[in-house]
Design an enzyme around this catalytic site. Structure first.
Site, PDB file in Angstrom:
ATOM      1  N   ASP A  82       0.852  -1.202   0.000  1.00  0.00           N
ATOM      2  CA  ASP A  82       0.000   0.000   0.000  1.00  0.00           C
ATOM      3  C   ASP A  82       0.887   1.251   0.000  1.00  0.00           C
ATOM      4  O   ASP A  82       1.089   1.879   1.032  1.00  0.00           O
ATOM      5  CB  ASP A  82      -0.885  -0.073   1.260  1.00  0.00           C
ATOM      6  CG  ASP A  82      -1.794   1.126   1.437  1.00  0.00           C
ATOM      7  OD1 ASP A  82      -2.020   1.862   0.461  1.00  0.00           O
ATOM      8  OD2 ASP A  82      -2.290   1.317   2.569  1.00  0.00           O
ATOM      9  N   THR A 124      -9.900   9.343   2.318  1.00  0.00           N
ATOM     10  CA  THR A 124     -11.064   9.555   3.196  1.00  0.00           C
ATOM     11  C   THR A 124     -10.758  10.503   4.353  1.00  0.00           C
ATOM     12  O   THR A 124     -11.655  10.871   5.103  1.00  0.00           O
ATOM     13  CB  THR A 124     -11.561   8.216   3.778  1.00  0.00           C
ATOM     14  OG1 THR A 124     -10.426   7.508   4.235  1.00  0.00           O
ATOM     15  CG2 THR A 124     -12.304   7.433   2.743  1.00  0.00           C
TER      16      THR A 124
HETATM   17  O1  C5P Z   1      -7.084  -0.256  12.180  1.00  0.00           O
HETATM   18  P1  C5P Z   1      -8.026  -0.104  11.033  1.00  0.00           P
HETATM   19  O2  C5P Z   1      -8.836  -1.350  10.765  1.00  0.00           O
HETATM   20  O3  C5P Z   1      -8.889   1.130  11.144  1.00  0.00           O
HETATM   21  O4  C5P Z   1      -7.027   0.084   9.815  1.00  0.00           O
HETATM   22  C1  C5P Z   1      -7.426   0.341   8.532  1.00  0.00           C
HETATM   23  C2  C5P Z   1      -6.233   0.398   7.628  1.00  0.00           C
HETATM   24  O5  C5P Z   1      -6.667   0.892   6.387  1.00  0.00           O
HETATM   25  C3  C5P Z   1      -5.109   1.312   8.076  1.00  0.00           C
HETATM   26  O6  C5P Z   1      -3.894   0.754   7.584  1.00  0.00           O
HETATM   27  C4  C5P Z   1      -5.422   2.605   7.384  1.00  0.00           C
HETATM   28  O7  C5P Z   1      -4.288   3.395   7.118  1.00  0.00           O
HETATM   29  C5  C5P Z   1      -6.010   2.115   6.082  1.00  0.00           C
HETATM   30  N1  C5P Z   1      -6.915   3.025   5.415  1.00  0.00           N
HETATM   31  C6  C5P Z   1      -8.059   3.544   6.006  1.00  0.00           C
HETATM   32  N2  C5P Z   1      -8.890   4.353   5.314  1.00  0.00           N
HETATM   33  C7  C5P Z   1      -8.603   4.669   4.047  1.00  0.00           C
HETATM   34  C8  C5P Z   1      -7.467   4.169   3.436  1.00  0.00           C
HETATM   35  C9  C5P Z   1      -6.633   3.351   4.152  1.00  0.00           C
HETATM   36  O8  C5P Z   1      -8.340   3.242   7.150  1.00  0.00           O
HETATM   37  N3  C5P Z   1      -9.444   5.426   3.385  1.00  0.00           N
END
Ligand code: C5P
Length: 231
Positions: A62, A122
């Protein structure tokens, strides 16, 4: 039935902690998400260490590439040539020419990774987004998803709330990978809009990305098994 996959975010502060987590779930059929922080610090070696634990793990790198088309295609070629990465991402707002060049450059690589694109970060609220793109998030995100599809990219990173609409505007086969998932309605932390497994299934999400509900749990293995049972 549609095959939804679990992608676990390896967001712990060190390679050692991430590897210890992965050791606990080494027999599970999951994807592992390696982000900028880990990759900048631990590099390709970390990817090799993950595959050494279980070569069947799939790796999603990513890094959200965003640059001029030739530089993005060069970076994509380097990633694909590792032979370790099963999926990576780019920014859709780098434009259709950049995305097409990326796809063109890696098209003949053996075990070509999947490529997905970020439409709108987001973290933006609508005003912040408008200041950069001069358009509302929702309409622009759909347009960027369509640009992504037309560039031959395999899918997008989006919210589970947008998954169905994006598929309607592109194709059922166009991959949606969705963070902000709280599989069984767990604590949402800093995520504003969260979806659970049932909602993700209804909205034809292809990949759910789950971080904290797994790595902050007392028993990550049990959480992973519960998720896998339910998807
Ligand atoms: O801990 P959690 O389940 O919230 O993590 C979600 C993951 O997805 C993290 O690595 C975060 O950086 C990533 N992410 C996100 N929202 C986005 C893009 C990426 O939460 N829009």
């Amino acid at each position: 039935m549609r095959d939804m996959k679990l992608c676990i975010s390896l967001d712990l502060p060190s390679a050692k902690e991430n590897l210890a987590l992965v050791e606990q779930i080494k027999d599970d059929d999951v994807w592992l998400k390696v982000g900028l922080r880990s990759f900048i610090r631990d590099g390709k070696t970390f990817l090799e260490e993950l595959k050494a634990i279980n070569p069947n793990f799939k790796i999603f790198l990513d890094l959200k590439l965003y640059d001029i088309p030739n530089t993005m295609a060069d970076a994509a070629e380097e990633i694909a040539s590792f032979g370790l990465v099963d999926m990576f991402n780019v920014h859709a707002s780098a434009g259709k020419r950049a995305m097409s060049e990326v796809m063109e450059r890696i098209k003949d690589v053996p075990n070509k990774p999947l490529v997905i694109a970020v439409t709108a970060l987001t973290s933006f609220d609508n005003d912040e987004f408008k200041a950069v793109y001069n358009e509302d998030i929702s309409s622009k995100a759909t347009k960027l998803a369509v640009d992504t599809y037309e560039s031959g990219v395999d899918g997008v990173v989006c919210s589970a709330f947008e998954s169905l609409d994006i598929k309607k505007n592109t194709s059922d086969e166009f991959i949606t990978l969705c963070p902000g998932i709280r599989p069984f309605g767990e604590e949402s932390g800093d995520q504003k809009r969260v979806a659970d497994i049932a909602f993700s299934k209804e909205n034809l999400v292809d990949f759910i990305v789950v971080g904290r509900p797994i790595y902050k749990s007392e028993n990550p293995k049990e959480v992973v098994n519960n998720i896998l049972k339910n998807i």
